[in-house]
Scaffold this motif. Structure first.
Motif, PDB file in Angstrom:
ATOM      1  N   SER A 207       0.840  -1.214   0.000  1.00 17.95           N
ATOM      2  CA  SER A 207       0.000   0.000   0.000  1.00 17.95           C
ATOM      3  C   SER A 207       0.863   1.248   0.000  1.00 17.95           C
ATOM      4  CB  SER A 207      -0.898   0.035   1.234  1.00 17.95           C
ATOM      5  OG  SER A 207      -1.760  -1.050   1.207  1.00 17.95           O
ATOM      6  N   GLY A 208       1.954   1.228   0.769  1.00 19.16           N
ATOM      7  CA  GLY A 208       2.845   2.383   0.865  1.00 19.16           C
ATOM      8  C   GLY A 208       3.567   2.659  -0.448  1.00 19.16           C
ATOM      9  N   LEU A 209       3.864   1.618  -1.221  1.00 15.35           N
ATOM     10  CA  LEU A 209       4.522   1.825  -2.520  1.00 15.35           C
ATOM     11  C   LEU A 209       3.526   2.361  -3.552  1.00 15.35           C
ATOM     12  CD1 LEU A 209       6.723  -1.426  -2.709  1.00 15.35           C
ATOM     13  CD2 LEU A 209       7.530   0.927  -2.371  1.00 15.35           C
ATOM     14  N   LEU A 210       2.258   1.998  -3.403  1.00 14.97           N
ATOM     15  CA  LEU A 210       1.251   2.408  -4.401  1.00 14.97           C
ATOM     16  C   LEU A 210       0.737   3.825  -4.177  1.00 14.97           C
ATOM     17  CD1 LEU A 210      -0.875  -0.876  -4.586  1.00 14.97           C
ATOM     18  CD2 LEU A 210       0.554   0.072  -6.415  1.00 14.97           C
ATOM     19  N   LYS A 211       0.685   4.243  -2.942  1.00 15.53           N
ATOM     20  CA  LYS A 211       0.044   5.537  -2.619  1.00 15.53           C
ATOM     21  C   LYS A 211       0.616   6.711  -3.426  1.00 15.53           C
ATOM     22  CE  LYS A 211      -2.025   7.700   1.405  1.00 15.53           C
ATOM     23  NZ  LYS A 211      -3.379   7.355   0.990  1.00 15.53           N
ATOM     24  N   PRO A 212       1.965   6.882  -3.495  1.00 15.42           N
ATOM     25  CA  PRO A 212       2.488   8.024  -4.265  1.00 15.42           C
ATOM     26  C   PRO A 212       2.114   7.964  -5.749  1.00 15.42           C
ATOM     27  CG  PRO A 212       4.208   7.035  -2.891  1.00 15.42           C
ATOM     28  CD  PRO A 212       3.035   6.120  -2.851  1.00 15.42           C
ATOM     29  N   LEU A 213       1.701   6.790  -6.237  1.00 21.98           N
ATOM     30  CA  LEU A 213       1.276   6.663  -7.641  1.00 21.98           C
ATOM     31  C   LEU A 213      -0.220   6.952  -7.785  1.00 21.98           C
ATOM     32  CD1 LEU A 213       3.155   3.332  -8.436  1.00 21.98           C
ATOM     33  CD2 LEU A 213       3.811   5.615  -9.226  1.00 21.98           C
ATOM     34  N   GLY A 214      -0.853   7.316  -6.680  1.00 20.16           N
ATOM     35  CA  GLY A 214      -2.281   7.623  -6.710  1.00 20.16           C
ATOM     36  C   GLY A 214      -3.162   6.386  -6.686  1.00 20.16           C
ATOM     37  N   VAL A 215      -2.606   5.256  -6.255  1.00 20.35           N
ATOM     38  CA  VAL A 215      -3.387   4.001  -6.219  1.00 20.35           C
ATOM     39  C   VAL A 215      -3.658   3.639  -4.757  1.00 20.35           C
ATOM     40  CG1 VAL A 215      -3.448   1.572  -6.886  1.00 20.35           C
ATOM     41  CG2 VAL A 215      -2.246   3.235  -8.334  1.00 20.35           C
ATOM     42  N   LEU A 323      -5.319  -8.799  -7.634  1.00 12.03           N
ATOM     43  CA  LEU A 323      -4.519  -9.584  -8.580  1.00 12.03           C
ATOM     44  C   LEU A 323      -4.603  -9.003  -9.970  1.00 12.03           C
ATOM     45  CD1 LEU A 323      -5.354 -13.407  -8.216  1.00 12.03           C
ATOM     46  CD2 LEU A 323      -3.273 -12.207  -7.536  1.00 12.03           C
ATOM     47  N   GLY A 324      -3.455  -8.816 -10.606  1.00 20.14           N
ATOM     48  CA  GLY A 324      -3.453  -8.420 -12.016  1.00 20.14           C
ATOM     49  C   GLY A 324      -2.923  -7.021 -12.239  1.00 20.14           C
ATOM     50  N   ALA A 325      -3.272  -6.451 -13.395  1.00 22.25           N
ATOM     51  CA  ALA A 325      -2.737  -5.146 -13.800  1.00 22.25           C
ATOM     52  C   ALA A 325      -3.360  -4.019 -12.985  1.00 22.25           C
ATOM     53  CB  ALA A 325      -3.031  -4.932 -15.284  1.00 22.25           C
ATOM     54  N   VAL A 326      -2.551  -2.972 -12.753  1.00 23.09           N
ATOM     55  CA  VAL A 326      -3.074  -1.720 -12.185  1.00 23.09           C
ATOM     56  C   VAL A 326      -3.366  -0.812 -13.380  1.00 23.09           C
ATOM     57  CG1 VAL A 326      -2.557   0.253 -10.701  1.00 23.09           C
ATOM     58  CG2 VAL A 326      -1.643  -2.025 -10.124  1.00 23.09           C
ATOM     59  N   ASN A 327      -4.625  -0.603 -13.688  1.00 17.83           N
ATOM     60  CA  ASN A 327      -4.986   0.042 -14.962  1.00 17.83           C
ATOM     61  C   ASN A 327      -4.433   1.449 -15.130  1.00 17.83           C
ATOM     62  OD1 ASN A 327      -6.283  -2.172 -15.908  1.00 17.83           O
ATOM     63  ND2 ASN A 327      -8.290  -1.580 -15.076  1.00 17.83           N
ATOM     64  N   THR A 328      -4.292   2.177 -14.013  1.00 21.40           N
ATOM     65  CA  THR A 328      -3.853   3.574 -14.131  1.00 21.40           C
ATOM     66  C   THR A 328      -2.329   3.714 -14.259  1.00 21.40           C
ATOM     67  OG1 THR A 328      -3.916   3.641 -11.727  1.00 21.40           O
ATOM     68  CG2 THR A 328      -5.812   4.584 -12.905  1.00 21.40           C
ATOM     69  N   VAL A 329      -1.596   2.629 -14.068  1.00 24.44           N
ATOM     70  CA  VAL A 329      -0.125   2.700 -14.148  1.00 24.44           C
ATOM     71  C   VAL A 329       0.354   1.590 -15.100  1.00 24.44           C
ATOM     72  CG1 VAL A 329       2.032   2.756 -12.832  1.00 24.44           C
ATOM     73  CG2 VAL A 329      -0.101   3.456 -11.731  1.00 24.44           C
ATOM     74  N   PRO A 330       0.508   1.917 -16.392  1.00 24.48           N
ATOM     75  CA  PRO A 330       0.903   0.876 -17.350  1.00 24.48           C
ATOM     76  C   PRO A 330       2.186   0.174 -16.922  1.00 24.48           C
ATOM     77  CG  PRO A 330       0.321   2.914 -18.500  1.00 24.48           C
ATOM     78  CD  PRO A 330       0.326   3.234 -17.033  1.00 24.48           C
ATOM     79  N   ILE A 367      -9.965 -13.946 -13.322  1.00 22.74           N
ATOM     80  CA  ILE A 367      -9.499 -13.171 -12.154  1.00 22.74           C
ATOM     81  C   ILE A 367     -10.103 -11.764 -12.117  1.00 22.74           C
ATOM     82  CG2 ILE A 367      -7.349 -14.458 -11.873  1.00 22.74           C
ATOM     83  CD1 ILE A 367      -5.967 -11.884 -13.172  1.00 22.74           C
ATOM     84  N   SER A 368     -11.111 -11.504 -12.958  1.00 23.53           N
ATOM     85  CA  SER A 368     -11.640 -10.134 -13.024  1.00 23.53           C
ATOM     86  C   SER A 368     -12.199  -9.677 -11.666  1.00 23.53           C
ATOM     87  CB  SER A 368     -12.702 -10.021 -14.121  1.00 23.53           C
ATOM     88  OG  SER A 368     -13.700 -10.992 -13.930  1.00 23.53           O
ATOM     89  N   MET A 369     -12.714 -10.600 -10.866  1.00 20.57           N
ATOM     90  CA  MET A 369     -13.271 -10.198  -9.568  1.00 20.57           C
ATOM     91  C   MET A 369     -12.191  -9.656  -8.612  1.00 20.57           C
ATOM     92  SD  MET A 369     -14.076 -14.019  -8.012  1.00 20.57           S
ATOM     93  CE  MET A 369     -15.011 -13.478  -6.609  1.00 20.57           C
ATOM     94  N   PHE A 370     -10.925  -9.975  -8.888  1.00 22.70           N
ATOM     95  CA  PHE A 370      -9.847  -9.576  -7.976  1.00 22.70           C
ATOM     96  C   PHE A 370      -9.178  -8.261  -8.379  1.00 22.70           C
ATOM     97  CE2 PHE A 370      -9.783 -14.340  -7.980  1.00 22.70           C
ATOM     98  CZ  PHE A 370     -10.405 -14.491  -6.751  1.00 22.70           C
ATOM     99  N   ARG A 371      -9.774  -7.538  -9.335  1.00 20.98           N
ATOM    100  CA  ARG A 371      -9.124  -6.306  -9.815  1.00 20.98           C
ATOM    101  C   ARG A 371      -8.986  -5.318  -8.657  1.00 20.98           C
ATOM    102  NH1 ARG A 371     -13.129  -2.669 -11.306  1.00 20.98           N
ATOM    103  NH2 ARG A 371     -15.010  -3.422 -10.303  1.00 20.98           N
ATOM    104  N   ILE A 372      -7.862  -4.616  -8.645  1.00 23.60           N
ATOM    105  CA  ILE A 372      -7.533  -3.727  -7.518  1.00 23.60           C
ATOM    106  C   ILE A 372      -8.498  -2.550  -7.437  1.00 23.60           C
ATOM    107  CG2 ILE A 372      -5.808  -2.394  -8.838  1.00 23.60           C
ATOM    108  CD1 ILE A 372      -4.131  -2.238  -6.292  1.00 23.60           C
ATOM    109  N   GLU A 373      -9.051  -2.144  -8.577  1.00 26.27           N
ATOM    110  CA  GLU A 373      -9.927  -0.965  -8.616  1.00 26.27           C
ATOM    111  C   GLU A 373     -11.204  -1.175  -7.796  1.00 26.27           C
ATOM    112  OE1 GLU A 373      -8.603  -2.396 -11.423  1.00 26.27           O
ATOM    113  OE2 GLU A 373      -7.063  -0.874 -11.795  1.00 26.27           O
ATOM    114  N   ARG A 374     -11.560  -2.415  -7.486  1.00 19.10           N
ATOM    115  CA  ARG A 374     -12.831  -2.658  -6.786  1.00 19.10           C
ATOM    116  C   ARG A 374     -12.898  -1.951  -5.435  1.00 19.10           C
ATOM    117  NH1 ARG A 374      -9.918  -7.409  -5.448  1.00 19.10           N
ATOM    118  NH2 ARG A 374     -10.247  -8.192  -3.332  1.00 19.10           N
ATOM    119  N   PHE A 375     -11.737  -1.738  -4.805  1.00 16.51           N
ATOM    120  CA  PHE A 375     -11.766  -1.155  -3.463  1.00 16.51           C
ATOM    121  C   PHE A 375     -12.220   0.302  -3.499  1.00 16.51           C
ATOM    122  CE2 PHE A 375      -8.493  -4.562  -3.094  1.00 16.51           C
ATOM    123  CZ  PHE A 375      -9.235  -5.396  -2.270  1.00 16.51           C
ATOM    124  N   VAL A 376     -11.694   1.092  -4.449  1.00 14.01           N
ATOM    125  CA  VAL A 376     -12.144   2.495  -4.500  1.00 14.01           C
ATOM    126  C   VAL A 376     -13.535   2.606  -5.094  1.00 14.01           C
ATOM    127  CG1 VAL A 376      -9.970   3.763  -4.469  1.00 14.01           C
ATOM    128  CG2 VAL A 376     -10.779   2.841  -6.607  1.00 14.01           C
TER     129      VAL A 376
END
Ligand SMILES: Cc1cc2nc3c(=O)[nH]c(=O)nc-3n(C[C@H](O)[C@H](O)[C@H](O)COP(=O)(O)OP(=O)(O)OC[C@H]3O[C@@H](n4cnc5c(N)ncnc54)[C@H](O)[C@@H]3O)c2cc1C
Length: 393
Positions: A207-215, A323-330, A367-376
């Motif tokens: 979480s700490g590594l992702l936050k500065p990337l806006g995730v 699980l999987g790609a972070v869509n906002t950070v290619p 694995i679509s149910m595990f996409r990271i975007e679901r939390f926000v």
């Protein structure tokens, strides 16, 4: 000038080592794994390593089945020893959970898994020493059991090295930057690396590594306690791994005479960000574990307490991983937030992440149910027709 890599994997637990191995063996190019401490120094070093396929969501059943098959052929497929012992896995459920257990067994059988519902009489045939107080039925998987977390991660790491991955210990990733060029700059305590892709398998610290990337990735570190007891000499052969959904705990045989006792509920423990520090379990949790075991196995009322330890779950709000790609950070991928059930999934997660990084998709499971975007988005995974209590979902 920064050095370059095709893929950087962050984290040397069972998840990161499995991913690095799959990427390297499948020709992903220059694969570098960075681990701030050592292999299996995080949750993987403390795991109970129960290998079962009883999940309410079909993608998780498929992922667990993939893992179970790899554990069976581990020496040939990976090399080394995962410590897998096929002792069987028995879930005992109260009356209101019988429909869910039945539904899970139906899904499992549809996927070719040897799973059956058991009546009380049938449970007693498999484990006659078990008290059936409060039990309405059971679900039985003879092919499941338990393994060794540290042994498995080290075997994945060794296989990754043999496939020419570069595994670096004592290197902490401090920052990720995607602001210039086509690569991701990985800043570490030992210099920078420009990587085409980065896979974060760094548990709670992700979480700490992702936050500065806006995730945003909401992960709670929950410290869980394990008690180890010695069974009485009269007990006889080890019991199967037992998941007790009436008392909300599990009993896992260890070697010829010990039992690991743990809690089911991913939130049963203290939220404790001090995850790198070794801590003893509080006496109250040891008492809870031993009392529960003695009530399920009445002959073991005098089982002797041997030791206790704690380990931290990286727990998400719906107890499922991202699980999987972070869509906002290619180029950025995650495999984290396993909420206390990631060990058995690690073989499949290695395969899945290597598929997604190299091919953009996977056919191991949806694995679509595990996409990271679901939390926000507030689109959390629920368990309709699943267990009410928070485990085995
Ligand atoms: C007590 C306990 C019992 C469990 N029982 C079971 C079970 O029976 N069955 C099951 O399937 N699962 C179980 N689990 C869960 C399972 O162990 C975990 O889901 C799994 O080990 C997670 O692996 P991981 O590789 O994601 O994380 P970890 O093993 O925590 O690895 C993450 C690694 O990342 C490294 N890292 C973090 N930040 C950085 C950074 N910035 N730079 C470099 N490296 C970094 C850490 O040092 C760590 O080694 C249990 C867990 C615990 C704690």
């Amino acid at each position: 000038m920064a050095e370059t890599a095709d893929v950087v994997v962050v984290g040397g637990g069972c998840i990161g080592t499995s991913i690095a191995w799959q990427l390297a063996r499948r020709g992903a190019g220059r694969v570098v794994l960075l681990e701030k401490t050592g292999i299996a120094s995080g949750a993987t070093g403390w795991t109970s390593a129960i290998v079962r396929m009883h999940y309410t969501h079909e993608p998780l059943i498929k992922m667990a089945l993939f893992g179970r098959r790899m554990f069976e052929n581990f020496a040939d497929e990976v090399g080394g020893d995962s410590g897998f012992r096929c002792v069987g896995f028995l879930v005992v459920v109260p009356q209101d959970e019988v429909p869910t257990a039945r539904r899970v067994v139906g899904l499992q059988r549809g996927l070719g898994i040897d799973a059956t519902m058991l009546s009380l009489e049938e449970i007693a045939e498999i484990e006659p020493r078990l008290s059936l107080e409060g039990v309405a039925a059971g679900a039985w998987e003879p092919d499941s059991g338990h393994a060794d977390g540290s042994g498995t991660a080290n075997a994945f790491a060794e296989a990754a090295r043999n496939a020419r991955a570069d595994l670096r210990m004592g290197v902490e990733v401090t920052e990720l930057d995607r602001s210039s060029g086509t690569s991701i700059r990985v800043s570490t305590t030992a210099g920078d690396i420009d990587a085409g892709s980065v896979v974060l398998a760094s548990g709670y610290r992700t979480s700490g590594l992702l936050k500065p990337l806006g995730v945003e990735l909401p992960i709670k570190p929950v410290r869980h306690s394990i008690a180890v007891v010695k069974r009485s000499p009269e007990f006889g052969p080890p019991h199967p791994v037992i998941s007790d959904r009436i008392q909300n705990g599990y009993y896992r045989p260890e070697g010829s005479g010990l039992v690991l006792l743990g809690d089911h509920d991913p939130l049963e423990g203290d939220v404790d960000p001090d995850i790198e520090t070794d801590k003893q379990p509080p006496p109250s949790s040891i008492a809870r574990h031993t009392a529960r075991f003695a009530s399920r196995f009445p002959s073991e009322v005098d089982a002797t307490y041997r030791r206790g330890y704690t380990g931290t779950y990286d727990t998400t709000p719906d107890f499922q991983p991202a699980l999987g790609a972070v869509n906002t950070v290619p180029g950025l991928f995650v495999a984290v937030g396993f909420s206390g059930h990631g060990f058995k999934l690690s073989p499949s997660v290695g395969r899945i992440l290597s598929d997604v990084v190299m091919d953009g998709e996977t056919n191991v499971a949806d694995i679509s149910m595990f996409r990271i975007e679901r939390f926000v988005e507030g689109d959390l995974i629920s368990a309709p027709g699943g267990y009410g209590k928070r485990s085995l979902t």
